[in-house]
Design an enzyme around this catalytic site. Structure first.
Site, PDB file in Angstrom:
ATOM      1  N   ASP A   1       0.650  -0.767   0.017  1.00 15.39           N
ATOM      2  CA  ASP A   1      -0.347  -0.142  -0.033  1.00 15.39           C
ATOM      3  C   ASP A   1       0.520   1.223   0.136  1.00 15.39           C
ATOM      4  OD1 ASP A   1       0.839  -0.160   2.504  1.00 15.39           O
ATOM      5  OD2 ASP A   1      -0.758   0.613   3.392  1.00 15.39           O
TER       6      ASP A   1
ATOM      7  N   GLU B   1       0.277  -1.285   5.707  1.00 11.10           N
ATOM      8  CA  GLU B   1       1.460  -0.289   6.528  1.00 11.10           C
ATOM      9  C   GLU B   1       0.955   1.492   6.828  1.00 11.10           C
ATOM     10  OE1 GLU B   1       5.175   1.659   7.597  1.00 11.10           O
ATOM     11  OE2 GLU B   1       4.361   2.034   6.114  1.00 11.10           O
TER      12      GLU B   1
END
Lengths: 456, 456
Positions: free
Chosen positions: A88, A152
C-alpha cells in the site's frame, strides 16, 4: 558476485517493467475509494511471488486489506529469512504538485518518479527479484518467507492479529526489511533504530453553526482561533513538547552515543538548500541528527476550519479540526503517549468550546541490535556490493511491525533500506533511483549468503 | 394604510413566487463557477424592475458583475430616494449542513429557507414590490431610484468606480438600504452604525515540498505549527487584538452612549442557548452588545494546511494558509488597518518560514445620523406599521457602500433592515420570516410618505 551481476544485466528491463506495473496500481490504503485497486495490487504481488518460485503463496484475508504470504523452504535445517514489506502507499495529494502523474511511473535523469516508487513497492520488490535470481541460479542459501501487507500506511491495524494467529507459519531466524534510507550511495548505512508513532485527530466546536463574523464576531469564541492557541501551546519557547510526562521515559544518549551518531555525514548547508529553508528548527540543545533520530516530536499533519475556497467569506466557523502526530523513541509507549495527549489537550480547552480527541493508529519505537549475526551479514553484504563499510544510523520514521515482531514472535529485524531521504516519501514527486533499485537486487543475495555462512 | 394592506393581501402569493424565482439563482459572487448564474440574476432583477413600473432600466456593465439600475421620476421637485441592495449571495457551503437545498427555497413554519433569503434578495425585493404597490395604487410620493449590485459579498470592488462615474444619474436625497437586522418583531429597531472590514489572506511557507514527518519531523519548522503560533499571538489574554496601533483611533463610548446601547433587549442565556455555547467570549471590559456593535475585532474565517482527508497521513506540510478579517469601527481606516496587519504579521514571522500577506476587499465603518428627516421618516413608518417606537442599535456587519455614498455623493443613508440576527446569514439554513418580508413591503411605502411630508 559475477553471476549475480550477469543475471541482473540479462533481466534489467523486465525487472523494471514489472515494477512499473506494480506502481501503476493506486493502492492508497487511507482512502476507501481505492479499495478495489488495493485488492488488485495484492493479487498482483501474489502472482509475482509465484512467478519468482515461491510455494504455498496465499492472499490472506484480514478484517482490512489482505496480507500476501509466500515461502520457499529448501531445507528445514537451514536458517530462515522472513521478508516484510508493504504494497500500500500514501495518498498522492496534493496532485497539482506532481510533475508527472503519481500512478504513471516516469523516468527522469535516472530516477523512477511515482507514488510508492521507494515507499515501499520499489524496495520490497527488490526482494522478490533477488529471490527469483537466487532460485534461477540455484544459489538459495537460506529458506525464505515473504509477508507483504497492505495497511502499513494506515497503521498495520490487522497485522498484529495475523502475526499472533500465524506464529508457526511465520517462524524465522530474522526479519529482513527494506523500507528505510541510506545516507547516500557513497555513504551506505544501516538503520539501527526507528521511532514509534501516536496519531491523533482533534475537533474543536464553538457555536452550533457557522456564524456571520460581523454579527457575532468579537462576542463568540472562534474555534479556529482557539485551536491555534491550543496547538501553539504544545511547544514551548525552546520547541520542547509541553505535554506533562511526554519526556519522562525518554533516555538521554551517552556522550559516546552522541559522538557516534553525530559522526554520520551531515552538511547543514546542503540540508537547508535541499529544502529551501533559511534555518533548521527543533529542540534546543540537540543536533538535527539527534532531533530526527533520537528525540520524540509532535507535528501538525493537517488543519482545517471555515472557508478555504476562492475569495472572501466572512464566516465565524462552527468547528476547527487538526491531525496531530507524535514520533516516539525507545521506552515511550504509543498507548501511554496517546492517553497523555488526550488528557492534556482536553485539559487546555477553554470553557468557550467543546473538544473531541480521537486516536488513529500507533506504533512502538525500536532499536535493532548491531552485534547480531544478521547485522554482521548485512554489513558484509554492503561492504561487498558498495566496497564500503556501512554506517549505523537512527531513522526518524516508524515501522510498527518491527516492535510487533519482537514482542509476538521474538524475532529481531534488520533494516536494510536502499532509499534516500531525498526520495520525497509521502510527498509529491516521490522517486527511487534506478541505481538504488538494481543495487538492492545485487546486495540482497549477498545478505542471504553471509547470513547462512555466519549461522553455521 | 388600509390600501397598502389590501394590495399586499391581494398579491401575497405572487410576491412570494417572484422572490422564490429570484432565490433559485445560485448567484454566488465569490466563486467563478457561478458566473453565468450571477449574470442571469442581474437580468431577472432588471426585468422585475421594469414590470414594477421603473423607467430607463439598465444592466450596467462593470469590470466585474453588472449593477442593475432603474428609476421613476414623477416630479423633479419632489425628494428622491435611492434604494441600494445586492443580488449576489454568500457561498452556500458547507452544503451537507443544509436541511433543504440552498437554492431551492422551502417554507418551514413560516420561514423561507434559502441562501440569500434575507441577505439580501428577500430584503431588496421588498423595495421592488413596495415600489410596484405605490405605482399601482398611485401613491408614489417621492422619486425613486434603484441600484442593485452583484458584488457586495466580495467587497463591491467596482461599485465605487460606477458611483464616481454616475454621480449625476444617482443624485438623490437619501439612500435607503434594507440589508440589516432588527432586534425582533416585538422590538423593532434601526441600525445607526456599521462596522468596516479589512480582509486578509496569509500564506506561511516552510520547506519547499511536503515532507515525511518521520524523516524530517523535529528538525524542520512545520508551517502549520508556526501559523498557529502567529495567529495565537494576535489576541492577548484579555482577547484584545495585539496589532500595534490597532485601537489608536477607536473612540471609547461615553457613559451615556454605553447606557443607551446596553438598554437594548439582550438575554445572555437565550443568546448562549441559541448558539449552544456555555460561555460568551470577547474583549475584557465590554458587554456583548458593545463587543459586536462598537469594538473592532479580528477573526479567522478559514485555515488550511497539510492532509485534511480521510484517515492518517504523516506529512510535514510545505505551506499553511489562513483567511483573517477584521471588523472596524468609526475612525479606523480599512487601508490603514490592512497595512498595520501586514506589517505586524510579517514582523512576527520566525526566520524558519516565509510569509506572504495579501489583502482582499475592505470597507469603511459608518455612523448614520439619528436627527435627520430620513431617520425620523423611518421612525414614523415603523411606529405606524409595528405600533411601537424603533430602538436605535449599532450593527456588527459591514456595508462598504454606505461610507462610499457619503464620500462620493455626499448622501447619507438610512438602514431600514427587517432581518433578524437568527436568520443565519452566511451560514447553512439561512432564512427569512414570511412575516418580516410582508411587514417590510408594508412599512416601506410609509417611509416614502413621511419622507416626502417631512421634506416639505
Amino acid at each position: 558476485m559475477e553471476e549475480i551481476k550477469k543475471y541482473i544485466e540479462d533481466n534489467k528491463q523486465r525487472f523494471l517493467d514489472e515494477l512499473f506495473e506494480l506502481l501503476r496500481f493506486p493502492s492508497v490504503s487511507a482512502d476507501p475509494k481505492y479499495k478495489s485497486d488495493v485488492l488488485k495490487t495484492a493479487d498482483y504481488v501474489a502472482q509475482k511471488l509465484k512467478d519468482a518460485g515461491a510455494d504455498s503463496v496465499e492472499v490472506c484475508q484480514t478484517a482490512g486489506y489482505p496480507i500476501v504470504f509466500g515461502e520457499k523452504i529448501i531445507d528445514p535445517s537451514l536458517p530462515t529469512v522472513l521478508v516484510y514489506g508493504h504494497y500500500d502507499v500514501q495518498p498522492a495529494d496534493p496532485l497539482e504538485l506532481w510533475k508527472t502523474p503519481p500512478f504513471e511511473p516516469t523516468i527522469r535523469d535516472g530516477k523512477i518518479y511515482a507514488r510508492g516508487a521507494c515507499d515501499d513497492k520499489g524496495q520490497f520488490y527488490m526482494h522478490v527479484k533477488a529471490f527469483e535470481l537466487m532460485s534461477q541460479t540455484g544459489t538459495l542459501t537460506c529458506n525464505i518467507k515473504f509477508m507483504i501487507e497492505g495497511e502499513e500506511e494506515v497503521g498495520s491495524a490487522n497485522l498484529g492479529i495475523f502475526v499472533k494467529e500465524n506464529a508457526e507459519k511465520l517462524k524465522a531466524d530474522i526479519v529482513l526489511i527494506s523500507d528505510t534510507s541510506m545516507i547516500s550511495m557513497e555513504n551506505p548505512s544501516i538503520e539501527t533504530g526507528l521511532r514509534g508513532l501516536a496519531y491523533m485527530e482533534v475537533e474543536v466546536t464553538g457555536p452550533n453553526r457557522d456564524l456571520h463574523s460581523g454579527v457575532y464576531g468579537g462576542a463568540v469564541a472562534n474555534p479556529a482561533t482557539i485551536l491555534c492557541k491550543m496547538i501553539a501551546s504544545l511547544h514551548d519557547e525552546n520547541n520542547h513538547v509541553t505535554i506533562p510526562g511526554f519526556y519522562d521515559k525518554v533516555l538521554e544518549l551517552s556522550d559516546e552515543e552522541k559522538t557516534a551518531l553525530n559522526s554520520a555525514p551531515y552538511d547543514e548547508e546542503e540540508y537547508k538548500a535541499d529544502l529551501s529553508i533559511d534555518e533548521v528548527w527543533g529542540e534546543k540543545g540537540y543536533s538535527t541528527t539527534e532531533r530526527t533520530g533520537t528525540r520524540p516530536t509532535l507535528e501538525v499533519n493537517g488543519i482545517w476550519s471555515g472557508y478555504t475556497g476562492e475569495g472572501a467569506k466572512t464566516v465565524l466557523p462552527s468547528k476547527a479540526n487538526a491531525k496531530i502526530s507524535m514520533r516516539l523513541v525507545p521506552n515511550q509507549s504509543s498507548e501511554e503517549i496517546s492517553a497523555m495527549f488526550t488528557k492534556h489537550f482536553e485539559s487546555i480547552a477553554p470553557k468557550y468550546v467543546k473538544v473531541k480527541v480521537t486516536a488513529h493508529h500507533g506504533g512502538e519505537p525500536v532499536v535493532t541490535p548491531t552485534d547480531s549475526i544478521a547485522y554482521q551479514a548485512a554489513e558484509k553484504a554492503i561492504e561487498e556490493s558498495f566496497g564500503k563499510k556501512a554506517i549505523p544510523t537512527r531513522g526518524g520514521g516508524s515501522i510498527p511491525i518491527v516492535a510487533l515482531f519482537e514482542d509476538v514472535l521474538g524475532i529481531k529485524s534488520v533494516l536494510l533500506g536502499f532509499g534516500l531521504d531525498s526520495d520525497a516519501l509521502h510527498s509529491p514527486n516521490e522517486k527511487y533511483d534506478l541505481y538504488n533499485y538494481y543495487k538492492g537486487i545485487e546486495t540482497l543475495p549477498l545478505f542471504h549468503k553471509y547470513f547462512a555462512e555466519l549461522s553455521k
